[in-house]
Design a protein around this motif. Sequence first.
Motif, PDB file in Angstrom:
ATOM      1  N   GLY A 107       0.838  -1.200   0.000  1.00 10.20           N
ATOM      2  CA  GLY A 107       0.000   0.000   0.000  1.00 10.20           C
ATOM      3  C   GLY A 107       0.861   1.233   0.000  1.00 10.20           C
ATOM      4  N   PRO A 108       0.283   2.374   0.071  1.00 10.23           N
ATOM      5  CA  PRO A 108      -1.140   2.602   0.272  1.00 10.23           C
ATOM      6  C   PRO A 108      -1.931   2.543  -1.036  1.00 10.23           C
ATOM      7  N   SER A 109      -3.177   2.181  -0.905  1.00 11.78           N
ATOM      8  CA  SER A 109      -4.159   2.305  -1.984  1.00 11.78           C
ATOM      9  C   SER A 109      -5.210   3.290  -1.504  1.00 11.78           C
ATOM     10  N   GLN A 110      -5.589   4.189  -2.371  1.00 14.78           N
ATOM     11  CA  GLN A 110      -6.586   5.179  -1.987  1.00 14.78           C
ATOM     12  C   GLN A 110      -7.970   4.733  -2.417  1.00 14.78           C
ATOM     13  N   LEU A 111      -8.908   4.844  -1.504  1.00  8.35           N
ATOM     14  CA  LEU A 111     -10.308   4.565  -1.821  1.00  8.35           C
ATOM     15  C   LEU A 111     -10.977   5.847  -2.286  1.00  8.35           C
ATOM     16  N   ARG A 112     -11.968   5.700  -3.109  1.00 15.53           N
ATOM     17  CA  ARG A 112     -12.656   6.860  -3.676  1.00 15.53           C
ATOM     18  C   ARG A 112     -13.769   7.331  -2.755  1.00 15.53           C
ATOM     19  N   PHE A 113     -14.133   8.604  -2.940  1.00 18.53           N
ATOM     20  CA  PHE A 113     -15.350   9.134  -2.335  1.00 18.53           C
ATOM     21  C   PHE A 113     -16.376   9.248  -3.451  1.00 18.53           C
ATOM     22  N   LEU A 114     -17.614   9.601  -3.141  1.00 19.77           N
ATOM     23  CA  LEU A 114     -18.656   9.681  -4.157  1.00 19.77           C
ATOM     24  C   LEU A 114     -18.268  10.663  -5.260  1.00 19.77           C
ATOM     25  N   GLN A 115     -18.618  10.342  -6.478  1.00 18.37           N
ATOM     26  CA  GLN A 115     -18.188  11.105  -7.650  1.00 18.37           C
ATOM     27  C   GLN A 115     -18.567  12.578  -7.571  1.00 18.37           C
ATOM     28  N   ASP A 116     -19.745  12.897  -7.050  1.00 21.90           N
ATOM     29  CA  ASP A 116     -20.186  14.292  -6.989  1.00 21.90           C
ATOM     30  C   ASP A 116     -19.763  15.005  -5.712  1.00 21.90           C
ATOM     31  N   ASP A 117     -19.046  14.330  -4.836  1.00 18.49           N
ATOM     32  CA  ASP A 117     -18.575  14.940  -3.596  1.00 18.49           C
ATOM     33  C   ASP A 117     -17.183  15.538  -3.782  1.00 18.49           C
ATOM     34  N   ASP A 118     -16.684  16.158  -2.697  1.00 21.19           N
ATOM     35  CA  ASP A 118     -15.426  16.885  -2.762  1.00 21.19           C
ATOM     36  C   ASP A 118     -14.257  16.189  -2.084  1.00 21.19           C
ATOM     37  N   ILE A 119     -14.548  15.379  -1.070  1.00 23.70           N
ATOM     38  CA  ILE A 119     -13.466  14.843  -0.240  1.00 23.70           C
ATOM     39  C   ILE A 119     -14.007  13.701   0.624  1.00 23.70           C
ATOM     40  N   SER A 120     -13.109  12.900   1.147  1.00 24.88           N
ATOM     41  CA  SER A 120     -13.479  11.869   2.102  1.00 24.88           C
ATOM     42  C   SER A 120     -13.400  12.452   3.501  1.00 24.88           C
ATOM     43  N   GLY A 121     -14.301  11.991   4.371  1.00 23.79           N
ATOM     44  CA  GLY A 121     -14.328  12.514   5.733  1.00 23.79           C
ATOM     45  C   GLY A 121     -13.694  11.599   6.751  1.00 23.79           C
ATOM     46  N   GLY A 122     -13.254  10.428   6.343  1.00 20.93           N
ATOM     47  CA  GLY A 122     -12.592   9.549   7.292  1.00 20.93           C
ATOM     48  C   GLY A 122     -13.536   8.642   8.042  1.00 20.93           C
ATOM     49  N   ASP A 123     -13.179   8.366   9.301  1.00 19.19           N
ATOM     50  CA  ASP A 123     -13.899   7.430  10.166  1.00 19.19           C
ATOM     51  C   ASP A 123     -14.039   6.049   9.529  1.00 19.19           C
ATOM     52  N   TYR A 132     -15.203  -5.197   3.139  1.00 20.30           N
ATOM     53  CA  TYR A 132     -16.093  -4.039   3.086  1.00 20.30           C
ATOM     54  C   TYR A 132     -15.444  -2.899   3.851  1.00 20.30           C
ATOM     55  N   PHE A 133     -15.463  -1.714   3.273  1.00 22.80           N
ATOM     56  CA  PHE A 133     -14.841  -0.525   3.851  1.00 22.80           C
ATOM     57  C   PHE A 133     -15.906   0.565   3.931  1.00 22.80           C
ATOM     58  N   VAL A 134     -16.242   0.983   5.144  1.00 22.79           N
ATOM     59  CA  VAL A 134     -17.227   2.042   5.357  1.00 22.79           C
ATOM     60  C   VAL A 134     -16.493   3.297   5.798  1.00 22.79           C
ATOM     61  N   SER A 135     -16.891   4.436   5.223  1.00 25.05           N
ATOM     62  CA  SER A 135     -16.290   5.720   5.594  1.00 25.05           C
ATOM     63  C   SER A 135     -17.272   6.839   5.259  1.00 25.05           C
ATOM     64  N   MET A 136     -16.803   8.062   5.353  1.00 22.08           N
ATOM     65  CA  MET A 136     -17.627   9.230   5.054  1.00 22.08           C
ATOM     66  C   MET A 136     -17.183   9.858   3.740  1.00 22.08           C
ATOM     67  N   SER A 137     -18.153  10.395   2.998  1.00 22.84           N
ATOM     68  CA  SER A 137     -17.901  11.148   1.781  1.00 22.84           C
ATOM     69  C   SER A 137     -18.579  12.502   1.964  1.00 22.84           C
ATOM     70  N   LEU A 138     -17.841  13.588   1.715  1.00 19.66           N
ATOM     71  CA  LEU A 138     -18.356  14.933   2.011  1.00 19.66           C
ATOM     72  C   LEU A 138     -18.557  15.746   0.743  1.00 19.66           C
ATOM     73  N   GLY A 139     -19.671  16.440   0.692  1.00 22.26           N
ATOM     74  CA  GLY A 139     -19.989  17.303  -0.440  1.00 22.26           C
ATOM     75  C   GLY A 139     -20.749  18.516   0.027  1.00 22.26           C
ATOM     76  N   ALA A 140     -21.458  19.151  -0.901  1.00 18.32           N
ATOM     77  CA  ALA A 140     -22.238  20.344  -0.587  1.00 18.32           C
ATOM     78  C   ALA A 140     -23.613  20.226  -1.220  1.00 18.32           C
ATOM     79  N   GLU A 141     -24.599  20.834  -0.570  1.00 14.96           N
ATOM     80  CA  GLU A 141     -25.960  20.877  -1.094  1.00 14.96           C
ATOM     81  C   GLU A 141     -26.417  22.322  -1.130  1.00 14.96           C
ATOM     82  N   GLN A 142     -26.943  22.741  -2.261  1.00 16.05           N
ATOM     83  CA  GLN A 142     -27.479  24.088  -2.400  1.00 16.05           C
ATOM     84  C   GLN A 142     -28.868  24.148  -1.795  1.00 16.05           C
ATOM     85  N   TYR A 143     -29.167  25.251  -1.109  1.00 12.80           N
ATOM     86  CA  TYR A 143     -30.503  25.472  -0.571  1.00 12.80           C
ATOM     87  C   TYR A 143     -30.825  26.955  -0.701  1.00 12.80           C
ATOM     88  N   SER A 144     -32.091  27.296  -0.570  1.00  8.96           N
ATOM     89  CA  SER A 144     -32.488  28.701  -0.662  1.00  8.96           C
ATOM     90  C   SER A 144     -33.518  29.019   0.411  1.00  8.96           C
TER      91      SER A 144
END
Length: 183
Positions: free
Chosen positions: A19-35, A47-59
Amino acid sequence: NFPNNSVYVSLDAGATWDGPSQLRFLQDDDISGGDPVVGFDRDGKAYFVSMSLGAEQYSIGPLVAFAEVSSIVLSTSEDGGFNWGEPISTARSGVTSDVQLDDEGRVRGALSFSFLDKPWLAIGPDPHAPESDIIYVTYTDFVLSYEIFYIGEMPFTGLPKMETTIRMVKSKDGGLTWTEPLA
């Protein structure tokens, strides 16, 4: 200092590591959050569970903004952790609003921002089909709610109200589909 999670693999009880091998986060997100949490089913699939972080627009009325949102994602490996598939979202946070315009055209109501954190993973026999495994993922759903109020003509948000709920989702098909979250 990577924007995502990395894994190492040992096949000799930790004497040597690949290693290391990097795991991906969701395609539309910005970064992995860890954990990260790793588990194996009875057939040796990882199986590898972690967090994927992105943004949501609201008004809120004419105001447009973005809020950080999180997904609890699961990646799988058929070869003991050397190669990992695309992550699949098990659950995602979001922004909800209960707002409306009053008689004077002012926005009234509340905004709630959810954030999913602290995932955990367990894999075990399906109670109704013991020859099959179920994947269980738990996480904490943190929700901050803000009431909108006015001082004169200026809108403000009140102090946030925090609610936390432990939630669980499960998959009977190796992580391809997930149940609705259960508190």
